[in-house]
Scaffold this motif. Structure first.
Motif, PDB file in Angstrom:
ATOM      1  N   UNK A 195       0.848  -1.191   0.000  1.00 58.52           N
ATOM      2  CA  UNK A 195       0.000   0.000   0.000  1.00 58.52           C
ATOM      3  C   UNK A 195       0.884   1.241   0.000  1.00 58.52           C
ATOM      4  N   UNK A 196       0.659   2.123  -0.977  1.00 54.60           N
ATOM      5  CA  UNK A 196       1.406   3.378  -1.035  1.00 54.60           C
ATOM      6  C   UNK A 196       0.642   4.479  -0.300  1.00 54.60           C
ATOM      7  N   UNK A 197      -0.659   4.440  -0.416  1.00 54.33           N
ATOM      8  CA  UNK A 197      -1.493   5.441   0.241  1.00 54.33           C
ATOM      9  C   UNK A 197      -2.945   4.995   0.155  1.00 54.33           C
ATOM     10  N   UNK A 198      -3.788   5.589   1.011  1.00 55.01           N
ATOM     11  CA  UNK A 198      -5.226   5.354   0.902  1.00 55.01           C
ATOM     12  C   UNK A 198      -5.942   6.614   1.376  1.00 55.01           C
ATOM     13  N   UNK A 199      -7.213   6.716   1.077  1.00 59.34           N
ATOM     14  CA  UNK A 199      -7.915   7.934   1.464  1.00 59.34           C
ATOM     15  C   UNK A 199      -9.419   7.783   1.446  1.00 59.34           C
ATOM     16  N   UNK A 200     -10.076   8.662   2.178  1.00 59.29           N
ATOM     17  CA  UNK A 200     -11.547   8.699   2.175  1.00 59.29           C
ATOM     18  C   UNK A 200     -12.005  10.142   1.970  1.00 59.29           C
ATOM     19  N   UNK A 201     -13.239  10.283   1.509  1.00 65.87           N
ATOM     20  CA  UNK A 201     -13.818  11.612   1.317  1.00 65.87           C
ATOM     21  C   UNK A 201     -15.312  11.486   1.521  1.00 65.87           C
ATOM     22  N   UNK A 202     -15.912  12.485   2.128  1.00 61.61           N
ATOM     23  CA  UNK A 202     -17.333  12.376   2.419  1.00 61.61           C
ATOM     24  C   UNK A 202     -18.093  13.630   1.982  1.00 61.61           C
ATOM     25  N   UNK A 203     -19.176  13.434   1.247  1.00 60.19           N
ATOM     26  CA  UNK A 203     -20.041  14.543   0.849  1.00 60.19           C
ATOM     27  C   UNK A 203     -21.321  14.432   1.677  1.00 60.19           C
ATOM     28  N   UNK A 204     -21.429  15.323   2.673  1.00 64.23           N
ATOM     29  CA  UNK A 204     -22.594  15.260   3.573  1.00 64.23           C
ATOM     30  C   UNK A 204     -23.856  15.717   2.837  1.00 64.23           C
ATOM     31  N   UNK A 205     -24.940  15.038   3.100  1.00 68.69           N
ATOM     32  CA  UNK A 205     -26.257  15.380   2.532  1.00 68.69           C
ATOM     33  C   UNK A 205     -26.319  15.322   1.014  1.00 68.69           C
ATOM     34  N   UNK A 206     -25.230  14.911   0.381  1.00 70.65           N
ATOM     35  CA  UNK A 206     -25.256  14.931  -1.090  1.00 70.65           C
ATOM     36  C   UNK A 206     -25.328  13.518  -1.639  1.00 70.65           C
ATOM     37  N   UNK A 207     -26.278  13.304  -2.505  1.00 63.24           N
ATOM     38  CA  UNK A 207     -26.413  12.016  -3.154  1.00 63.24           C
ATOM     39  C   UNK A 207     -26.701  12.230  -4.635  1.00 63.24           C
ATOM     40  N   UNK A 208     -25.798  11.763  -5.464  1.00 61.87           N
ATOM     41  CA  UNK A 208     -26.010  11.884  -6.901  1.00 61.87           C
ATOM     42  C   UNK A 208     -26.544  10.566  -7.427  1.00 61.87           C
ATOM     43  N   UNK A 209     -26.952  10.551  -8.689  1.00 62.01           N
ATOM     44  CA  UNK A 209     -27.237   9.228  -9.236  1.00 62.01           C
ATOM     45  C   UNK A 209     -25.910   8.495  -9.418  1.00 62.01           C
ATOM     46  N   UNK A 210     -25.993   7.181  -9.497  1.00 63.53           N
ATOM     47  CA  UNK A 210     -24.779   6.371  -9.328  1.00 63.53           C
ATOM     48  C   UNK A 210     -23.707   6.684 -10.382  1.00 63.53           C
ATOM     49  N   UNK A 211     -24.151   7.007 -11.588  1.00 68.74           N
ATOM     50  CA  UNK A 211     -23.208   7.291 -12.658  1.00 68.74           C
ATOM     51  C   UNK A 211     -22.404   8.568 -12.360  1.00 68.74           C
ATOM     52  N   UNK A 212     -23.122   9.605 -11.932  1.00 65.60           N
ATOM     53  CA  UNK A 212     -22.462  10.877 -11.597  1.00 65.60           C
ATOM     54  C   UNK A 212     -21.538  10.660 -10.406  1.00 65.60           C
ATOM     55  N   UNK A 213     -22.041   9.986  -9.369  1.00 66.05           N
ATOM     56  CA  UNK A 213     -21.230   9.761  -8.165  1.00 66.05           C
ATOM     57  C   UNK A 213     -19.943   9.027  -8.523  1.00 66.05           C
ATOM     58  N   UNK A 214     -20.043   8.001  -9.375  1.00 63.81           N
ATOM     59  CA  UNK A 214     -18.844   7.240  -9.762  1.00 63.81           C
ATOM     60  C   UNK A 214     -17.860   8.130 -10.514  1.00 63.81           C
ATOM     61  N   UNK A 215     -18.382   9.047 -11.331  1.00 61.72           N
ATOM     62  CA  UNK A 215     -17.500   9.915 -12.123  1.00 61.72           C
ATOM     63  C   UNK A 215     -16.849  10.982 -11.240  1.00 61.72           C
ATOM     64  N   UNK A 216     -17.621  11.538 -10.278  1.00 62.63           N
ATOM     65  CA  UNK A 216     -17.040  12.509  -9.332  1.00 62.63           C
ATOM     66  C   UNK A 216     -15.930  11.818  -8.536  1.00 62.63           C
ATOM     67  N   UNK A 260     -23.854  17.560 -17.488  1.00 61.91           N
ATOM     68  CA  UNK A 260     -22.956  17.617 -16.336  1.00 61.91           C
ATOM     69  C   UNK A 260     -21.997  16.435 -16.353  1.00 61.91           C
ATOM     70  N   UNK A 261     -22.527  15.251 -16.726  1.00 60.37           N
ATOM     71  CA  UNK A 261     -21.694  14.054 -16.809  1.00 60.37           C
ATOM     72  C   UNK A 261     -20.568  14.239 -17.825  1.00 60.37           C
ATOM     73  N   UNK A 262     -20.920  14.789 -19.004  1.00 59.33           N
ATOM     74  CA  UNK A 262     -19.902  15.048 -20.033  1.00 59.33           C
ATOM     75  C   UNK A 262     -18.828  16.006 -19.517  1.00 59.33           C
TER      76      UNK A 262
END
Ligand code: ZN
Length: 341
Positions: A195-216, A260-262
């Protein structure tokens, strides 16, 4: 397959084993084996057996006799798919290509492809046979993206495997809970599975559709990777939608940002320009650590770890390491192929 020659029988057992060990679903491996045993209902075979009369011309290109090899490899309607696949195969460059049988071709491929490459080959055969039948049965022409989507639905690495030599592999994933928020997880590992590194990130109250979320999340993972100077990284996702969108977007050379996805995809592409970074689709089971980190993001918020993962992700990390140990113990085919981005 009935054959009197013992060398053909040897080839058959090698081919059978090679197909069997390929990283692909069993239904598509069975199809490839059927193709190698001349068991697919191509027109030349149907004519030979008296099931059809008169004409055994390929229904797709209408120029040649439709043999198994023609239908899956040599047809002009099929060649561009092999070239555009992750194998980047130039059919015309194959040795003795005009007279080869499917079984001989797969045998040749076994010399250069590892289990993953063979899995991709099986998946492509699956996709191309589906394409042929869509035309023959429903008169429907499938385009590149549709065939690749079909192929990739049966191909995805089942366990995490380390990247080749100096590369870094970046696994990333999303976890969303409605009305709570969206968590991202990422892990960077080298060819020794360290393992070189790992990380987490959290967007509170924000839920996108799965495609957008995966791209973000993808964009976030690229940014992190560039901060850490892992420029030519191999990114891995288990989100098929993202993978399909990305390939469609990068192949079309689409510069108009219609949605937005594009826009997000364009930002990702700009960041990856001039690098050898790539995006690969893997099975959920090959993306366990990133999945775990994405869930942990709900506790940790935005956080980075250098050279390690948080304790709560250790179990999934160790399960990846155990799978590598298992794989190397029974590895008989260990020739790696550099898959084209
Ligand atoms: Zn044809």
């Amino acid at each position: 397959m009935a054959s009197d020659s013992s060398s053909a029988l040897n080839t058959n057992s090698t081919v059978w084993e090679g197909i069997w060990h390929a990283e692909a679903s069993s239904r598509c491996k069975k199809l490839v084996w059927r193709a190698c045993s001349e068991g697919l209902p191509v027109r030349s075979l149907l004519l030979q057996k008296g099931i059809i009369k008169g004409d055994d011309t390929c229904p797709c290109c209408r120029t040649c006799k439709e043999t198994t090899t023609h239908a899956l490899l040599l047809c002009e309607e099929v060649k561009p798919f092999w070239l555009g696949s992750p194998l980047g195969l130039r059919v015309d460059w194959l040795h003795n290509v005009a007279n080869i049988t499917m079984s001989q071709w797969v045998d040749q491929c076994l010399d250069v492809l590892d289990k993953r490459g063979m899995g991709m080959l099986c998946a492509m055969v699956w996709g191309l046979w589906h394409k042929r039948n869509a035309w023959v049965i429903r008169k429907k022409k499938l385009d590149f993206a549709q065939v690749m989507a079909k192929a990739l639905s049966v191909f995805a690495t089942q366990e995490w495997v380390p990247p080749l030599d100096s590369k870094v592999k970046v696994n990333f994933a999303v976890s969303a809970i409605e009305d709570v928020g969206t968590g991202f997880g990422v892990i960077f590992r080298n060819s020794k599975a360290e393992t070189m590194a790992s990380g987490t990130y959290f967007l509170k109250d924000e839920c996108y559709d799965s495609e957008i979320a995966a791209t973000v999340c993808y964009k976030w993972a690229i940014e992190k990777s560039q901060e850490l100077f892992f420029i030519d990284a191999n990114f891995e996702t288990d989100c098929q939608q993202l993978y399909n969108q990305w390939n469609e977007f990068t192949q079309e050379n689409n510069t108009s940002s219609a949605s937005y996805l594009d826009e997000l995809l364009e930002e990702c592409r700009t960041m990856m320009q001039g690098t050898e970074a790539s995006l690969t689709l893997v099975a959920h089971t090959a993306n366990k650590v990133a999945q775990c980190l994405a869930r942990l993001a709900f506790d940790y918020g935005e956080k980075d770890w250098i050279d390690e993962v948080p304790n709560k992700a250790l179990e999934s990390l160790q399960s990846d390491l155990a799978a590598i140990a298992d794989a190397s113990a029974d590895r008989s085919i260990n020739v790696n192929i550099v898959l084209q981005d």
